[in-house]
Design a protein around this motif. Structure first.
Motif, short mmCIF file in Angstrom:
data_model
loop_
_atom_site.label_atom_id
_atom_site.label_comp_id
_atom_site.label_asym_id
_atom_site.label_seq_id
_atom_site.Cartn_x
_atom_site.Cartn_y
_atom_site.Cartn_z
N LEU A 71 18.35 -4.55 25.83
CA LEU A 71 19.13 -5.04 26.96
C LEU A 71 20.10 -6.14 26.54
N THR A 72 21.23 -6.23 27.25
CA THR A 72 22.13 -7.37 27.05
C THR A 72 21.44 -8.61 27.65
N PRO A 73 21.85 -9.84 27.27
CA PRO A 73 21.21 -11.03 27.84
C PRO A 73 21.19 -11.03 29.37
N LEU A 74 22.32 -10.62 30.00
CA LEU A 74 22.35 -10.66 31.47
C LEU A 74 21.45 -9.61 32.09
N GLN A 75 21.31 -8.45 31.42
CA GLN A 75 20.40 -7.42 31.94
C GLN A 75 18.94 -7.86 31.79
N LEU A 76 18.66 -8.46 30.65
CA LEU A 76 17.31 -8.98 30.41
C LEU A 76 16.97 -10.03 31.47
N LYS A 77 17.95 -10.90 31.72
CA LYS A 77 17.73 -11.95 32.72
C LYS A 77 17.48 -11.35 34.10
N GLN A 78 18.25 -10.32 34.43
CA GLN A 78 18.08 -9.68 35.74
C GLN A 78 16.69 -9.07 35.89
N ALA A 79 16.23 -8.40 34.84
CA ALA A 79 14.89 -7.78 34.89
C ALA A 79 13.82 -8.85 35.10
N ILE A 80 13.98 -10.01 34.41
CA ILE A 80 12.99 -11.09 34.55
C ILE A 80 13.08 -11.73 35.93
N THR A 81 14.30 -11.90 36.46
CA THR A 81 14.41 -12.53 37.78
C THR A 81 13.77 -11.66 38.86
N VAL A 82 13.89 -10.34 38.72
CA VAL A 82 13.23 -9.45 39.70
C VAL A 82 11.71 -9.63 39.60
N ALA A 83 11.22 -9.79 38.37
CA ALA A 83 9.77 -10.01 38.18
C ALA A 83 9.35 -11.35 38.80
N ILE A 84 10.21 -12.37 38.69
CA ILE A 84 9.89 -13.68 39.29
C ILE A 84 9.84 -13.56 40.81
N ILE A 85 10.83 -12.87 41.38
CA ILE A 85 10.87 -12.70 42.85
C ILE A 85 9.59 -12.00 43.32
N LYS A 86 9.18 -10.95 42.60
CA LYS A 86 7.96 -10.22 42.98
C LYS A 86 6.74 -11.13 42.88
N ALA A 87 6.63 -11.87 41.76
CA ALA A 87 5.46 -12.74 41.55
C ALA A 87 5.38 -13.82 42.64
N GLN A 88 6.54 -14.40 42.99
CA GLN A 88 6.55 -15.45 44.01
C GLN A 88 6.20 -14.89 45.39
N LYS A 89 6.65 -13.66 45.63
CA LYS A 89 6.33 -13.01 46.91
C LYS A 89 4.82 -12.76 46.99
N ASP A 90 4.27 -12.23 45.91
CA ASP A 90 2.82 -11.93 45.88
C ASP A 90 1.99 -13.21 46.00
N ASP A 91 2.51 -14.30 45.44
CA ASP A 91 1.80 -15.59 45.52
C ASP A 91 2.05 -16.31 46.84
N LYS A 92 2.99 -15.78 47.66
CA LYS A 92 3.43 -16.47 48.89
C LYS A 92 3.85 -17.92 48.57
N ALA A 93 4.73 -18.04 47.59
CA ALA A 93 5.18 -19.36 47.13
C ALA A 93 5.88 -20.12 48.25
N GLU A 94 5.74 -21.47 48.24
CA GLU A 94 6.40 -22.26 49.29
C GLU A 94 7.92 -22.27 49.07
N VAL A 95 8.63 -22.47 50.18
CA VAL A 95 10.10 -22.35 50.18
C VAL A 95 10.77 -23.19 49.10
N ASN A 96 10.32 -24.44 48.93
CA ASN A 96 10.95 -25.33 47.94
C ASN A 96 10.83 -24.83 46.51
N LYS A 97 9.91 -23.90 46.27
CA LYS A 97 9.68 -23.43 44.89
C LYS A 97 10.30 -22.07 44.62
N LEU A 98 10.93 -21.50 45.63
CA LEU A 98 11.51 -20.16 45.45
C LEU A 98 12.69 -20.19 44.49
N MET A 99 12.88 -19.08 43.80
CA MET A 99 13.93 -18.97 42.80
C MET A 99 15.33 -19.12 43.42
N THR A 100 16.19 -19.86 42.73
CA THR A 100 17.59 -19.99 43.15
C THR A 100 18.32 -18.68 42.83
#
Length: 337
Positions: A71-100
């Motif tokens: 993957l290019t750096p931006l594609q790699l980053k995108q794949a990881i950010t989707v994984a972060i969004i999923k993990a935070q959703k599953d953890d029900k993370a508080e609003v202040n900690k959600l990914m920018t």
């Protein structure tokens, strides 16, 4: 490189997370941070025989498959950010900690680029004092790296040890040089020589009144706003003429504590821009945020003639967004040394 490979990376990373989570019995975000560290190190970290050998073998096989996806750096980053969004959703993370979101990182990087380009800076030391998942800082670094004009050194602070671990491991997989510190950013910093700060500030009250008393932005009574203290502390730690790019609530200048913040700004920094972020990035009007750009006094810094104000157009509207970029370029000419 196809979308398919990016999807494949996310699916395999997801599989690795499920495997490791069963062994570690920790949150989704903790597991993701551990997996990213393992991927970056090229081996599975084992402590007290956890994970067991069978799980290690399965994880190593997945890491090998991930390595083969080019993957290019931006594609790699995108794949990881989707994984972060999923993990935070599953953890029900508080609003202040959600990914920018990436779109906010893109806007912050544009502002940073235009100013740094005019200043003709080659080496830039950037800090994010509330780094969270690391996505804002990493997006800014990646966008600046794509221009091939700067050498970036980056540091990150956060009072959440899980998020610091995630930001660090995320940067390692992205092959970026990032120093990460687990600490309360309102307390004293160990790092110095900082040219620029970017931060998506957590909103709320700061609990340690004793610390808050050291700041001009502290409340007359009761708890002070954490985001006010963090702005003041960050600007105090920048080099003379250093720039702070802060993501703040749109209502920041209309609250009961706004007077203290405004008084401090008038005496200590130059307010160079106040821009509302595109409304489509937020679920409601109450959640709306803005970008505030401050510059520390000293080193030939001066107040720009016209503070850049208004609403940033939707990044998906190329015509309007190009117009915004032109405005930015005109405004950035004020920063010539």
């Amino acid at each position: 490189m196809s979308e398919k490979d990016m999807q494949s990376y996310f699916d395999k990373l997801n599989k690795a997370n499920s495997l490791l989570m069963e062994s570690l019995k920790v949150s989704n975000i903790d597991t993701l941070a551990e997996n990213l560290t393992n991927i970056s190190d090229g081996k599975v970290y084992v402590e007290n025989s956890v994970p067991d050998q069978a799980t290690v073998a399965k994880l190593e096989a997945i890491y090998q498959e991930l390595k083969q996806l080019n993957l290019t750096p931006l594609q790699l980053k995108q794949a990881i950010t989707v994984a972060i969004i999923k993990a935070q959703k599953d953890d029900k993370a508080e609003v202040n900690k959600l990914m920018t979101p990436d779109a906010i990182g893109l806007i912050a990087s544009l502002i940073a680029y235009e100013v740094l380009n005019v200043q003709n800076k080659k080496t830039v030391n950037i800090v994010d004092p509330t780094v969270g998942t690391g996505n804002l800082l990493i997006e800014v670094i990646e966008q600046l790296n794509m221009t091939d004009k700067f050498h970036i050194n980056a540091a990150a602070l956060d009072n959440d040890d899980t998020l610091v671990a995630l930001a660090k491991s995320f940067s390692e997989v992205m092959n970026l040089n990032l120093d990460a510190y687990h600490q309360d950013s309102v307390a004293d910093w160990d790092i110095t020589d900082i040219d620029m700060a970017v931060a998506d500030l957590p909103v709320g009250y700061y609990p340690i009144d004793e610390n808050a008393k050291n700041f001009q932005t502290s409340a007359e009574s009761g708890h002070s706003y954490a985001h006010h203290l963090l702005i003041e502390q960050t600007m105090n730690n920048l080099n003379d003429g250093g720039l702070g790019i802060f993501i703040v609530p749109s209502q920041i200048f209309q609250t009961d504590q706004a007077k203290k913040l405004s008084e401090w700004m008038v005496s200590s920094v130059y307010l160079q821009a106040v821009l509302d972020l595109p409304a489509n990035l937020f679920a409601s009007k109450e959640a709306q945020k803005a970008v505030v750009v401050l510059q520390k006094h000293g080193n030939n810094a001066k107040q720009v003639e016209n503070v850049l104000m208004g609403t940033i157009p939707d990044t998906n509207n190329p015509k309007l967004f190009e117009g915004f970029k032109d405005q930015l370029q005109d405004w950035a000419k004020n920063f010539k040394g």
